[in-house]
Scaffold this motif. Structure first.
Motif, PDB file in Angstrom:
ATOM      1  N   ASN A 251      68.107  58.974  12.206  1.00 23.63           N
ATOM      2  CA  ASN A 251      69.231  58.193  12.629  1.00 23.63           C
ATOM      3  C   ASN A 251      69.144  58.226  14.114  1.00 23.63           C
ATOM      4  O   ASN A 251      70.050  58.941  14.851  1.00 23.63           O
ATOM      5  N   PHE A 252      68.412  57.660  15.001  1.00 22.16           N
ATOM      6  CA  PHE A 252      68.169  57.820  16.384  1.00 22.16           C
ATOM      7  C   PHE A 252      69.072  57.250  17.200  1.00 22.16           C
ATOM      8  O   PHE A 252      69.341  57.764  18.225  1.00 22.16           O
ATOM      9  N   GLU A 253      69.931  56.184  16.745  1.00 17.81           N
ATOM     10  CA  GLU A 253      70.826  55.744  17.682  1.00 17.81           C
ATOM     11  C   GLU A 253      71.915  56.530  17.449  1.00 17.81           C
ATOM     12  O   GLU A 253      72.647  56.841  18.759  1.00 17.81           O
ATOM     13  N   GLN A 254      72.322  57.203  16.450  1.00 17.60           N
ATOM     14  CA  GLN A 254      73.462  58.083  16.408  1.00 17.60           C
ATOM     15  C   GLN A 254      72.994  59.407  17.336  1.00 17.60           C
ATOM     16  O   GLN A 254      73.936  60.094  17.883  1.00 17.60           O
ATOM     17  N   ALA A 255      71.758  59.899  16.835  1.00 14.16           N
ATOM     18  CA  ALA A 255      71.262  61.034  17.824  1.00 14.16           C
ATOM     19  C   ALA A 255      71.443  60.504  19.249  1.00 14.16           C
ATOM     20  O   ALA A 255      71.745  61.712  20.086  1.00 14.16           O
ATOM     21  N   LEU A 256      70.961  59.403  19.708  1.00 10.73           N
ATOM     22  CA  LEU A 256      71.113  59.350  21.198  1.00 10.73           C
ATOM     23  C   LEU A 256      72.479  59.343  21.692  1.00 10.73           C
ATOM     24  O   LEU A 256      72.758  59.856  22.683  1.00 10.73           O
ATOM     25  N   ALA A 257      73.382  58.722  20.920  1.00  9.30           N
ATOM     26  CA  ALA A 257      74.901  58.838  21.430  1.00  9.30           C
ATOM     27  C   ALA A 257      75.331  60.481  21.321  1.00  9.30           C
ATOM     28  O   ALA A 257      75.953  60.561  22.533  1.00  9.30           O
ATOM     29  N   VAL A 258      74.836  61.143  20.541  1.00 11.28           N
ATOM     30  CA  VAL A 258      75.178  62.810  20.567  1.00 11.28           C
ATOM     31  C   VAL A 258      74.734  63.082  22.125  1.00 11.28           C
ATOM     32  O   VAL A 258      75.252  64.068  22.538  1.00 11.28           O
ATOM     33  N   TYR A 259      73.370  62.830  22.223  1.00 10.00           N
ATOM     34  CA  TYR A 259      72.864  63.571  23.319  1.00 10.00           C
ATOM     35  C   TYR A 259      73.368  62.881  24.703  1.00 10.00           C
ATOM     36  O   TYR A 259      73.369  63.782  25.778  1.00 10.00           O
ATOM     37  N   ARG A 260      73.904  61.649  24.665  1.00 14.72           N
ATOM     38  CA  ARG A 260      74.672  61.075  25.810  1.00 14.72           C
ATOM     39  C   ARG A 260      75.923  62.134  26.264  1.00 14.72           C
ATOM     40  O   ARG A 260      76.281  62.267  27.131  1.00 14.72           O
ATOM     41  N   GLN A 261      76.557  62.451  24.885  1.00 20.25           N
ATOM     42  CA  GLN A 261      77.630  63.360  25.035  1.00 20.25           C
ATOM     43  C   GLN A 261      77.388  64.793  25.545  1.00 20.25           C
ATOM     44  O   GLN A 261      77.951  65.035  26.635  1.00 20.25           O
ATOM     45  N   MET A 278      63.771  60.779  25.918  1.00 22.34           N
ATOM     46  CA  MET A 278      62.896  60.430  24.758  1.00 22.34           C
ATOM     47  C   MET A 278      63.499  59.746  23.683  1.00 22.34           C
ATOM     48  O   MET A 278      62.961  58.478  23.228  1.00 22.34           O
ATOM     49  N   LEU A 279      64.611  59.905  23.141  1.00 22.82           N
ATOM     50  CA  LEU A 279      65.376  59.260  22.258  1.00 22.82           C
ATOM     51  C   LEU A 279      65.678  57.671  22.643  1.00 22.82           C
ATOM     52  O   LEU A 279      65.361  56.678  22.076  1.00 22.82           O
ATOM     53  N   ALA A 280      66.040  57.499  24.127  1.00 27.12           N
ATOM     54  CA  ALA A 280      66.304  56.305  24.704  1.00 27.12           C
ATOM     55  C   ALA A 280      65.107  55.464  24.587  1.00 27.12           C
ATOM     56  O   ALA A 280      65.142  54.106  24.496  1.00 27.12           O
ATOM     57  N   PHE A 281      63.879  56.162  25.138  1.00 31.68           N
ATOM     58  CA  PHE A 281      62.490  55.428  25.266  1.00 31.68           C
ATOM     59  C   PHE A 281      62.421  54.923  23.818  1.00 31.68           C
ATOM     60  O   PHE A 281      62.025  53.732  23.784  1.00 31.68           O
ATOM     61  N   TYR A 282      62.568  55.685  22.619  1.00 32.79           N
ATOM     62  CA  TYR A 282      62.128  55.237  21.136  1.00 32.79           C
ATOM     63  C   TYR A 282      63.305  54.043  20.877  1.00 32.79           C
ATOM     64  O   TYR A 282      62.685  53.454  19.769  1.00 32.79           O
ATOM     65  N   MET A 283      64.153  54.023  21.316  1.00 30.41           N
ATOM     66  CA  MET A 283      65.420  53.177  21.013  1.00 30.41           C
ATOM     67  C   MET A 283      65.199  51.644  22.040  1.00 30.41           C
ATOM     68  O   MET A 283      66.063  50.842  21.974  1.00 30.41           O
ATOM     69  N   MET A 430      57.879  56.544  14.458  1.00 33.61           N
ATOM     70  CA  MET A 430      56.741  55.638  14.930  1.00 33.61           C
ATOM     71  C   MET A 430      56.937  54.357  15.049  1.00 33.61           C
ATOM     72  O   MET A 430      56.408  53.430  15.832  1.00 33.61           O
ATOM     73  N   ALA A 431      57.889  53.682  14.381  1.00 30.66           N
ATOM     74  CA  ALA A 431      58.367  52.375  14.594  1.00 30.66           C
ATOM     75  C   ALA A 431      59.138  52.154  15.852  1.00 30.66           C
ATOM     76  O   ALA A 431      58.683  51.352  16.552  1.00 30.66           O
ATOM     77  N   GLY A 432      59.843  53.166  16.405  1.00 33.98           N
ATOM     78  CA  GLY A 432      60.300  53.056  17.738  1.00 33.98           C
ATOM     79  C   GLY A 432      59.059  52.979  18.687  1.00 33.98           C
ATOM     80  O   GLY A 432      59.325  52.574  19.875  1.00 33.98           O
ATOM     81  N   ALA A 433      58.188  53.925  18.582  1.00 30.95           N
ATOM     82  CA  ALA A 433      57.062  54.094  19.539  1.00 30.95           C
ATOM     83  C   ALA A 433      56.507  52.793  19.657  1.00 30.95           C
ATOM     84  O   ALA A 433      55.800  52.380  20.499  1.00 30.95           O
ATOM     85  N   ALA A 434      56.403  51.761  18.642  1.00 30.33           N
ATOM     86  CA  ALA A 434      55.704  50.634  18.388  1.00 30.33           C
ATOM     87  C   ALA A 434      56.642  49.448  18.810  1.00 30.33           C
ATOM     88  O   ALA A 434      56.152  48.192  18.619  1.00 30.33           O
TER      89      ALA A 434
END
Length: 565
Positions: A251-261, A278-283, A430-434
């Protein structure tokens, strides 16, 4: 003044304070108590560099610094995350803030002390004497940990806790960490809950969540963490564990929201900035990724806490923003890192990808095609891991987007999808990287589906009563795809049905040989972490200390040699 204790004269102290008058006062107080060697730093970043390469017995650190958002608490947090504070170091936080809520986390994280300023020399002496005495009383526990004798150390901690001897709470926290290290999460959870019942401490509740997670209860862990965050919104370690759960579940979108906090609470934490970037990049959030990774690089490039994958992804972000000079700076910084680390293969691979991006910006098509074909020869190498695969796929997506014709590209992506897309987390990574070329992202999801199908078809033999056929099918598919998850399933099937499988030992040897040859395909990159369990304490062994000292010495000698040249 008299010496605090007989060994104080042999101590090395570090005073970190942005106010020169305050700093001089504290230095004088320490020397009056018999401390001969006292180093000084006026910024936490300078202190961090000193603590990375030298050991201190006493650290006195101001909580707030002018002209920087990097606080003493963030320094302490970074040091703990990178396992840079030995057990014997006394860390005392100094603060002018009288509210306990603002200094509680510092006290609980340091496990030593905090002091309100202004303070008297007598008060400082009393705090240091108490903290040093605690270290001495608990030295058998520390010595066992440093020797790698975790069972012995855990037993000592539990004995002290159960009998409520001096410093039982301190010992209980270390004991719970040891139980998690020993893969006994149920016992750790029980101990953390017992501590929580005795005192409502945020780190104890966090420990309960970590134990729940290690016991395979991510939903329960998330509920505990959400409750903790509601009670203590400034307790940043809780966000680390929440982020870990979301990443492991894909759940990278949720993970990114957590690290923003988390970055709002600790805006200068190198590790959290790296994770956010890194999460922002993959998103696909290139501006956010560039901003976070650029700040992490500015703060931590020379630090042991810095992960050079941050520079790799910053290069991609700057490429996407058409920032040629930014790409060149990243390449230069990677070259410096290479020279300092004797041309480490991982950083060398980063630089190769970065240089290909620069060539692509300059439309040197023939060289780009030659470079990517050369890099593709490594796709099945034993050391080619998930991180390498993500960077290669990101590069391939940019090349495809630039309308360069590469007929083998679909086959390369298929190779990587089958090798690494074992779990939802890795597949989404991997899908985020691509994601710059959606067909490649679709191939990653298809690869995940096919690996699941291979495993299901193979295990149908076991369900039908022929586990040997299941293992052989898994070995065949695993050898073809290099997917270690398939080989892990084969290993587990052998263990479960060993008595029913003819020549099981031969099959076991085949599985172990394949597993030993290839990088894991089910574990995602740490995303800017150094391997420390999110929210946990560092348990440094003597081997860790020796390795750090050797690395520091080698790096210092290399830099000195470069300066002479």
């Amino acid at each position: 003044m008299t010496q605090l204790d007989p060994g104080i004269a042999d101590c090395r102290a570090l005073v970190v304070d942005g106010n020169p008058t305050s700093r001089s006062t504290i230095v004088a107080q320490l020397r009056d108590y018999g401390v001969v060697e006292v180093a000084q730093a006026n910024r936490p970043t300078d202190a961090r560099r000193m603590l990375e390469f030298r050991e201190f017995d006493i650290v006195l650190c101001e909580q707030r610094f002018p002209d920087t958002t990097y606080s003493g608490q963030e320094l302490l947090d970074d040091l703990r995350r990178a396992q840079l504070l030995p057990f014997g170091t006394v860390f005392v936080m100094l603060t002018g803030e009288a509210s306990y809520a603002q200094v509680a986390e510092a006290a609980e994280s340091a496990l030593d002390s905090y002091m309100l300023k202004p303070h008297t020399a007598a008060a400082l002496g009393q705090r240091l004497k108490h903290a040093r005495h605690r270290k001495k009383v608990l030295s058998p526990i520390f010595e066992a940990i440093e020797a790698g004798e975790f069972e012995t150390a855990a037993k000592l901690c539990l004995e002290r806790y159960s009998t409520k001897q001096h410093y039982w709470l301190y010992a209980a926290r270390i004991g719970a960490e040891l139980l998690l290290r020993l893969e006994r999460p149920a016992e750790a959870q029980k101990l953390f809950k017992s501590i929580l019942d005795a005192q409502a401490l945020p780190w104890a509740k966090l420990g309960v969540a970590r134990a729940e997670l290690d016991s395979g209860q991510p939903n329960a862990a998330m509920m505990t963490l959400e409750s903790l965050s509601a009670e203590q919104p400034g307790f940043a370690d809780a966000y680390d564990v929440m982020g870990r759960i979301h990443v492991e579940q894909g759940n990278f979108e949720q993970a990114l929201a957590v690290y923003r906090q988390a970055c709002e609470v600790t805006p200068s934490s190198i590790a959290r900035l790296q994770k956010r970037g890194m999460l922002a990049f993959y998103m696909g959030e290139k501006e956010e990724a560039a901003k976070a990774l650029d700040r992490a690089t500015l703060l931590g490039l020379s630090s042991k806490m810095f992960d050079h994958q941050s520079l790799m992804l910053l290069t991609f972000a700057r490429y996407q923003m058409r920032d040629t000079q930014g790409v060149r700076r990243c390449i230069d910084q990677l070259q410096i890192a290479l020279e300092k680390r004797d041309y480490a293969p991982r950083i060398k691979r980063f630089k190769t990808v970065a240089q290909t991006l620069l060539l692509l910006m300059n439309r040197q098509v023939a060289t780009v095609v030659a470079d990517i074909k050369q890099q593709a020869t490594e796709l099945r190498d034993p050391g080619f891991d998930v991180e390498s695969a993500c960077n290669f796929v990101s590069l391939l997506a940019e090349i495809t987007l630039a309308e360069l014709s590469l007929d083998p590209s679909t086959g390369w992506v298929d190779t990587l999808a089958l090798r690494f897309c074992s779990t939802r987390s890795v597949t989404e990574l991997m899908a985020g990287a691509a994601q710059r070329h959606p067909p490649f992202s679709a191939q990653m999801h298809e690869g995940h589906r096919r690996i699941g199908e291979m495993a299901q078809q193979a295990m149908s033999h076991a369900i039908a009563g022929n586990p040997r056929a299941a293992v052989k099918a898994l070995i065949t598919h695993g050898g073809q795809t290099l997917n270690t998850k398939l080989m892990d399933i084969a290993r587990l099937t052998l263990q479960r049905h060993q008595e029913r499988i003819e020549k099981a030992a031969d099959l076991q040897d085949m599985v172990q040989t394949l597993l030993a040859q290839y990088a894991p395909s089910s574990a995602p990159p740490p995303l800017g972490s150094n391997g420390r369990s999110a929210g946990g304490l560092s348990l440094r062994t003597s081997a860790d200390v020796q390795a750090d000292a050797a690395a520091a010495k080698a790096l210092a000698e290399k830099e000195a040699s470069a300066d002479r040249a």
